[in-house]
Design a protein around this motif. Structure first.
Motif, PDB file in Angstrom:
ATOM      1  N   ILE A  48       0.953  -1.284   0.036  1.00  0.00           N
ATOM      2  CA  ILE A  48       0.056   0.024  -0.003  1.00  0.00           C
ATOM      3  C   ILE A  48       0.823   1.385   0.120  1.00  0.00           C
ATOM      4  O   ILE A  48       0.658   2.109  -0.799  1.00  0.00           O
ATOM      5  N   MET A  51       2.116   1.975  -3.509  1.00  0.00           N
ATOM      6  CA  MET A  51       1.085   2.645  -4.607  1.00  0.00           C
ATOM      7  C   MET A  51       1.355   3.717  -5.204  1.00  0.00           C
ATOM      8  O   MET A  51       1.525   3.785  -6.553  1.00  0.00           O
ATOM      9  N   PHE A  54       4.297   3.234  -7.698  1.00  0.00           N
ATOM     10  CA  PHE A  54       3.850   2.586  -8.986  1.00  0.00           C
ATOM     11  C   PHE A  54       2.970   3.255  -9.660  1.00  0.00           C
ATOM     12  O   PHE A  54       3.526   3.235 -11.034  1.00  0.00           O
ATOM     13  N   ILE A  55       2.130   3.906  -9.480  1.00  0.00           N
ATOM     14  CA  ILE A  55       1.372   4.899 -10.275  1.00  0.00           C
ATOM     15  C   ILE A  55       2.323   5.968 -10.854  1.00  0.00           C
ATOM     16  O   ILE A  55       1.750   6.127 -11.837  1.00  0.00           O
ATOM     17  N   VAL A  76       7.731  -3.782  -7.974  1.00  0.00           N
ATOM     18  CA  VAL A  76       6.902  -4.492  -6.811  1.00  0.00           C
ATOM     19  C   VAL A  76       7.908  -5.921  -6.597  1.00  0.00           C
ATOM     20  O   VAL A  76       7.869  -5.962  -5.149  1.00  0.00           O
TER      21      VAL A  76
END
Length: 131
Positions: A48, A51, A54-55, A76
């Motif tokens: 979490i 995120m 990653f975005i 990841v």
């Protein structure tokens, strides 16, 4: 009004980021950290905070979509590697933060350790009178 025993969405997000939950949720924390399915929950919970990164890789970096996807995949995998490597330390820290023993084990793990100890004692400490 009684204290809640499960965190709401805001409390859960704070918990993910390392905040302490109220004492009324101690049983929920114990189950979350050492109950059935604790490892998959830990792996998902640990992703979490990453995120936004990653975005950001997908949205902000130029290049083909497959290249940005590969960046996310590598990120990841690296995050999962470190999550697994430090899982026990993180679990112990969270347990201590919530007033629980840091060496708390699941029932299955405790049974396996007891079986291993009994087997060791039988093999190495067994019949000492014959020596």
């Amino acid at each position: 009004m009684s204290d809640p025993t499960r965190p709401n969405a805001v409390q859960w997000l704070g918990y993910v980021l390392g905040r302490k939950l109220p004492m009324s949720m101690q049983d929920w924390v114990r189950n979350d950290l050492v109950g059935k399915g604790a490892v998959p929950r830990h792996l998902l919970r640990s992703m979490i905070p990453f995120m936004p990164i990653f975005i950001g890789f997908v949205v902000l970096f130029p290049g083909a979509l497959w290249l940005r996807g590969a960046m996310v995949l590598l990120s990841v995998l690296l995050a999962l590697f470190y999550t697994v490597a430090f899982m026990e330390l993180n679990r112990a820290r969270r347990l201590e933060l919530h007033g629980l023993p840091s060496n708390l084990k699941s029932d299955r793990k405790r049974a396996a350790l007891d079986t291993e100890r009994a087997r060791y004692e039988q093999l190495h400490l067994g019949d000492r009178s014959s020596r």
